[in-house]
Write a protein that holds these residues in place. Structure first.
Motif, PDB file in Angstrom:
ATOM      1  N   GLY A 132      10.537  -1.474  35.407  1.00 28.53           N
ATOM      2  CA  GLY A 132      11.643  -0.831  36.101  1.00 28.53           C
ATOM      3  C   GLY A 132      11.289  -0.389  37.508  1.00 28.53           C
ATOM      4  N   SER A 133      10.040   0.059  37.688  1.00 29.34           N
ATOM      5  CA  SER A 133       9.602   0.601  38.977  1.00 29.34           C
ATOM      6  C   SER A 133       8.085   0.638  38.995  1.00 29.34           C
ATOM      7  CB  SER A 133      10.168   2.012  39.162  1.00 29.34           C
ATOM      8  OG  SER A 133       9.579   2.674  40.258  1.00 29.34           O
ATOM      9  N   PHE A 134       7.510   0.741  40.187  1.00 31.05           N
ATOM     10  CA  PHE A 134       6.064   0.936  40.302  1.00 31.05           C
ATOM     11  C   PHE A 134       5.723   2.424  40.414  1.00 31.05           C
ATOM     12  CE2 PHE A 134       6.078  -3.429  42.413  1.00 31.05           C
ATOM     13  CZ  PHE A 134       5.763  -4.072  41.220  1.00 31.05           C
ATOM     14  N   ASP A 135       6.738   3.291  40.338  1.00 29.04           N
ATOM     15  CA  ASP A 135       6.552   4.717  40.553  1.00 29.04           C
ATOM     16  C   ASP A 135       6.445   5.452  39.221  1.00 29.04           C
ATOM     17  OD1 ASP A 135       6.377   7.107  41.944  1.00 29.04           O
ATOM     18  OD2 ASP A 135       8.539   7.436  41.921  1.00 29.04           O
ATOM     19  N   GLY A 136       5.791   6.607  39.225  1.00 27.05           N
ATOM     20  CA  GLY A 136       5.793   7.499  38.069  1.00 27.05           C
ATOM     21  C   GLY A 136       4.679   7.237  37.080  1.00 27.05           C
ATOM     22  N   PRO A 137       4.543   8.149  36.098  1.00 25.57           N
ATOM     23  CA  PRO A 137       3.430   8.085  35.146  1.00 25.57           C
ATOM     24  C   PRO A 137       3.658   7.144  33.970  1.00 25.57           C
ATOM     25  CG  PRO A 137       4.742  10.043  34.737  1.00 25.57           C
ATOM     26  CD  PRO A 137       5.343   9.380  35.955  1.00 25.57           C
ATOM     27  N   PHE A 138       4.823   6.514  33.884  1.00 26.27           N
ATOM     28  CA  PHE A 138       5.137   5.652  32.740  1.00 26.27           C
ATOM     29  C   PHE A 138       4.675   4.218  32.969  1.00 26.27           C
ATOM     30  CE2 PHE A 138       7.908   2.732  30.448  1.00 26.27           C
ATOM     31  CZ  PHE A 138       7.915   3.255  29.158  1.00 26.27           C
ATOM     32  N   TYR A 139       5.097   3.623  34.080  1.00 26.00           N
ATOM     33  CA  TYR A 139       4.868   2.197  34.287  1.00 26.00           C
ATOM     34  C   TYR A 139       3.417   1.873  34.619  1.00 26.00           C
ATOM     35  CZ  TYR A 139       9.923   1.818  34.207  1.00 26.00           C
ATOM     36  OH  TYR A 139      11.238   1.881  33.822  1.00 26.00           O
ATOM     37  N   GLY A 140       2.719   2.799  35.301  1.00 22.73           N
ATOM     38  CA  GLY A 140       1.318   2.544  35.624  1.00 22.73           C
ATOM     39  C   GLY A 140       0.472   2.267  34.394  1.00 22.73           C
ATOM     40  N   PRO A 141       0.466   3.182  33.400  1.00 27.32           N
ATOM     41  CA  PRO A 141      -0.304   2.917  32.181  1.00 27.32           C
ATOM     42  C   PRO A 141       0.179   1.677  31.422  1.00 27.32           C
ATOM     43  CG  PRO A 141       0.206   5.249  32.358  1.00 27.32           C
ATOM     44  CD  PRO A 141       0.982   4.567  33.442  1.00 27.32           C
ATOM     45  N   LEU A 142       1.487   1.427  31.429  1.00 23.00           N
ATOM     46  CA  LEU A 142       2.012   0.237  30.751  1.00 23.00           C
ATOM     47  C   LEU A 142       1.404  -1.025  31.355  1.00 23.00           C
ATOM     48  CD1 LEU A 142       4.102  -1.010  28.737  1.00 23.00           C
ATOM     49  CD2 LEU A 142       5.706  -1.062  30.675  1.00 23.00           C
ATOM     50  N   MET A 143       1.428  -1.106  32.690  1.00 23.71           N
ATOM     51  CA  MET A 143       0.865  -2.280  33.363  1.00 23.71           C
ATOM     52  C   MET A 143      -0.649  -2.343  33.176  1.00 23.71           C
ATOM     53  SD  MET A 143       3.071  -2.446  36.935  1.00 23.71           S
ATOM     54  CE  MET A 143       2.933  -0.709  37.367  1.00 23.71           C
ATOM     55  N   HIS A 144      -1.299  -1.197  33.307  1.00 24.96           N
ATOM     56  CA  HIS A 144      -2.763  -1.158  33.238  1.00 24.96           C
ATOM     57  C   HIS A 144      -3.279  -1.678  31.898  1.00 24.96           C
ATOM     58  CE1 HIS A 144      -6.898   0.264  33.509  1.00 24.96           C
ATOM     59  NE2 HIS A 144      -6.708   0.895  32.362  1.00 24.96           N
ATOM     60  N   HIS A 145      -2.720  -1.181  30.811  1.00 26.14           N
ATOM     61  CA  HIS A 145      -3.255  -1.539  29.504  1.00 26.14           C
ATOM     62  C   HIS A 145      -2.863  -2.960  29.096  1.00 26.14           C
ATOM     63  CE1 HIS A 145      -5.105   2.290  28.744  1.00 26.14           C
ATOM     64  NE2 HIS A 145      -3.994   2.908  29.103  1.00 26.14           N
ATOM     65  N   ALA A 146      -1.702  -3.424  29.557  1.00 21.10           N
ATOM     66  CA  ALA A 146      -1.354  -4.819  29.314  1.00 21.10           C
ATOM     67  C   ALA A 146      -2.303  -5.738  30.100  1.00 21.10           C
ATOM     68  CB  ALA A 146       0.094  -5.076  29.723  1.00 21.10           C
ATOM     69  N   GLU A 147      -2.504  -5.420  31.379  1.00 21.24           N
ATOM     70  CA  GLU A 147      -3.383  -6.248  32.222  1.00 21.24           C
ATOM     71  C   GLU A 147      -4.809  -6.256  31.695  1.00 21.24           C
ATOM     72  OE1 GLU A 147      -5.961  -7.270  35.709  1.00 21.24           O
ATOM     73  OE2 GLU A 147      -5.922  -5.423  34.530  1.00 21.24           O
ATOM     74  N   GLU A 148      -5.289  -5.104  31.253  1.00 22.76           N
ATOM     75  CA  GLU A 148      -6.645  -4.998  30.720  1.00 22.76           C
ATOM     76  C   GLU A 148      -6.819  -5.910  29.499  1.00 22.76           C
ATOM     77  OE1 GLU A 148      -9.441  -1.185  30.309  1.00 22.76           O
ATOM     78  OE2 GLU A 148      -7.837  -1.199  28.827  1.00 22.76           O
ATOM     79  N   THR A 149      -5.800  -5.960  28.653  1.00 22.59           N
ATOM     80  CA  THR A 149      -5.846  -6.812  27.466  1.00 22.59           C
ATOM     81  C   THR A 149      -5.842  -8.283  27.852  1.00 22.59           C
ATOM     82  OG1 THR A 149      -4.665  -5.116  26.200  1.00 22.59           O
ATOM     83  CG2 THR A 149      -4.713  -7.339  25.269  1.00 22.59           C
ATOM     84  N   PHE A 150      -5.004  -8.665  28.815  1.00 22.56           N
ATOM     85  CA  PHE A 150      -4.940 -10.073  29.233  1.00 22.56           C
ATOM     86  C   PHE A 150      -6.232 -10.520  29.915  1.00 22.56           C
ATOM     87  CE2 PHE A 150      -0.169  -9.416  29.322  1.00 22.56           C
ATOM     88  CZ  PHE A 150       0.057 -10.213  28.211  1.00 22.56           C
ATOM     89  N   ARG A 151      -6.842  -9.632  30.689  1.00 26.63           N
ATOM     90  CA  ARG A 151      -8.073 -10.005  31.385  1.00 26.63           C
ATOM     91  C   ARG A 151      -9.173 -10.403  30.411  1.00 26.63           C
ATOM     92  NH1 ARG A 151      -9.442  -8.975  36.781  1.00 26.63           N
ATOM     93  NH2 ARG A 151      -7.557  -9.291  38.025  1.00 26.63           N
ATOM     94  N   LYS A 152      -9.188  -9.779  29.242  1.00 19.74           N
ATOM     95  CA  LYS A 152     -10.185 -10.124  28.224  1.00 19.74           C
ATOM     96  C   LYS A 152     -10.009 -11.559  27.729  1.00 19.74           C
ATOM     97  CE  LYS A 152     -10.587  -5.345  26.587  1.00 19.74           C
ATOM     98  NZ  LYS A 152     -10.286  -4.410  25.462  1.00 19.74           N
ATOM     99  N   HIS A 153      -8.839 -12.121  27.994  1.00 20.70           N
ATOM    100  CA  HIS A 153      -8.541 -13.503  27.589  1.00 20.70           C
ATOM    101  C   HIS A 153      -8.411 -14.417  28.812  1.00 20.70           C
ATOM    102  CE1 HIS A 153      -7.763 -12.571  23.276  1.00 20.70           C
ATOM    103  NE2 HIS A 153      -7.520 -11.369  23.781  1.00 20.70           N
ATOM    104  N   ASN A 154      -8.977 -13.994  29.939  1.00 23.74           N
ATOM    105  CA  ASN A 154      -8.996 -14.786  31.178  1.00 23.74           C
ATOM    106  C   ASN A 154      -7.589 -15.115  31.671  1.00 23.74           C
ATOM    107  OD1 ASN A 154     -11.893 -14.961  31.280  1.00 23.74           O
ATOM    108  ND2 ASN A 154     -11.782 -16.498  29.646  1.00 23.74           N
ATOM    109  N   LEU A 155      -6.661 -14.176  31.487  1.00 24.70           N
ATOM    110  CA  LEU A 155      -5.307 -14.335  31.990  1.00 24.70           C
ATOM    111  C   LEU A 155      -5.043 -13.282  33.070  1.00 24.70           C
ATOM    112  CD1 LEU A 155      -3.414 -14.781  28.595  1.00 24.70           C
ATOM    113  CD2 LEU A 155      -4.009 -16.574  30.217  1.00 24.70           C
ATOM    114  N   HIS A 156      -4.232 -13.651  34.045  1.00 22.79           N
ATOM    115  CA  HIS A 156      -3.910 -12.743  35.137  1.00 22.79           C
ATOM    116  C   HIS A 156      -2.440 -12.339  35.064  1.00 22.79           C
ATOM    117  CE1 HIS A 156      -7.704 -13.097  37.428  1.00 22.79           C
ATOM    118  NE2 HIS A 156      -7.752 -14.286  36.842  1.00 22.79           N
ATOM    119  N   LEU A 157      -2.168 -11.103  35.472  1.00 25.83           N
ATOM    120  CA  LEU A 157      -0.828 -10.536  35.378  1.00 25.83           C
ATOM    121  C   LEU A 157      -0.160 -10.535  36.754  1.00 25.83           C
ATOM    122  CD1 LEU A 157       0.929  -9.232  33.148  1.00 25.83           C
ATOM    123  CD2 LEU A 157       0.087  -7.012  33.925  1.00 25.83           C
TER     124      LEU A 157
END
Length: 332
Positions: free
Chosen positions: A67-92
């Protein structure tokens, strides 16, 4: 520019072996993998992404709409999804909808134009029918923070209606009967669901819903001070407020301080999300936990299962959980 052929000659392996190493195939012998990676480093070889995509029919990238790049909700959502994908050599690749239906549709078209291997969609504005169409066109898609019954197997979500019910019921069980609600934007599905949960709890306790005790705020910081002030001036005999997220609760704290009211004594406040700051304000905020870390990881793992061709995605949708702290007082 260094080529795969030069890498294969230096490593003394076939070009097919080099390709398999670069694409992460586990079938390559460890010794050959080490030789290829040593040659890649020695030659400074950078694989051509387009060539790799053509060879493997994969771009090794995931598209994500938030929805937005602002606030305390979307940052952790993106961070933990990206962290999981990186373990599988995928980029977000992430883009935002900015509370606009046309922006959300354009963002999805943009991500599809990048030929991403899969999509994670957090939509505020698209209808259920539109999200069904997105999944039909892009089967490797996970919908976040939304339950669409027709595509339930592709949804990772928290039951927001239950969360609103649990929050309000706790206030009722604590002896409060004049309970107000400051919502998020009512254009958002989760705001409407949390409001319905509030109404359900009131109804269960035989209390008629009073629209004068509901004001619309925002999940970000904008306008919440004014909303809380308007509410408290409108209904100065209320004893508790259900704030639909912790940002709104903080605004209620500020307004109470200005009006000389003490949270946890004169007025009880309960939030939603369990943001990191909720346990550091005083009194510490009682709230509903939204396990955003788990949601991000669950969404990423579900999409990885889709990409692996699995029909059982092993999604374990979390339940809202009450976090009791100090901002709610028990009334006799």
């Amino acid at each position: 520019m260094t080529t795969i052929k030069e890498v294969s000659e230096l490593a003394n392996v076939s070009t097919a072996t080099v390709s398999r190493v670069l694409n992460g195939h586990e079938s390559v012998k460890p010794a050959n993998r080490e030789k290829v990676m040593a040659a890649v480093e020695a030659l400074g070889f950078l694989p051509n992404a387009s060539a790799k995509a053509l060879a493997s029919n994969r771009t090794h990238s995931i598209g994500m709409l938030v929805g937005s790049f602002d606030g305390p909700f979307y940052g952790p959502l993106m961070h933990h999804a990206e962290e999981t994908f990186r373990k599988h050599n995928l980029h977000l690749i992430v883009t935002s909808g900015q509370e606009s239906r046309s922006n959300e549709l354009n963002a999805i078209d943009f991500l599809r134009s990048k030929q991403v291997d899969g999509l994670i969609i957090h939509s505020d504005k698209l209808s259920d029918a539109e999200l069904i169409t997105v999944v039909e066109r892009n089967p490797n898609t996970i919908i976040v923070n939304r339950l669409v019954p027709e595509i339930a197997d592709n949804c990772v979500y928290l039951d927001n209606e239950m969360g609103g019910y649990i929050a309000t019921k706790y206030l009722l069980e604590s002896g409060h009967t004049k309970i107000a609600c400051i919502t998020g934007q009512l254009s958002k599905v989760d705001s409407r669901e949390r409001l319905q949960g509030y109404r359900n709890a009131l109804s269960e306790y035989g209390i008629e819903y009073d629209p004068l005790l509901t004001v619309e705020g925002r999940f970000d910081h904008e306008g919440n001070h004014e909303a809380a002030m308007r509410l408290l001036k409108r209904a100065n005999d209320l004893t508790a407020i259900f704030c639909q997220n912790d940002n709104i609760a903080i605004a209620a704290y500020d307004v109470c301080a200005e009006l000389g009211l003490t949270i946890g004594n004169d007025l009880s406040v309960i939030g939603f999300d369990n943001d990191s700051h909720s346990q550091h304000i005083r009194p510490r905020l009682t709230t509903i936990d939204y396990p955003i870390r788990d949601i991000g990881i669950q969404a990423a793992k579900a999409l990885l299962n889709l990409l692996d061709g699995k029909t059982q995605l092993d999604i374990d949708n979390p339940l809202p959980k009450l976090i009791i702290r100090d901002s709610v007082v028990v009334r006799d």
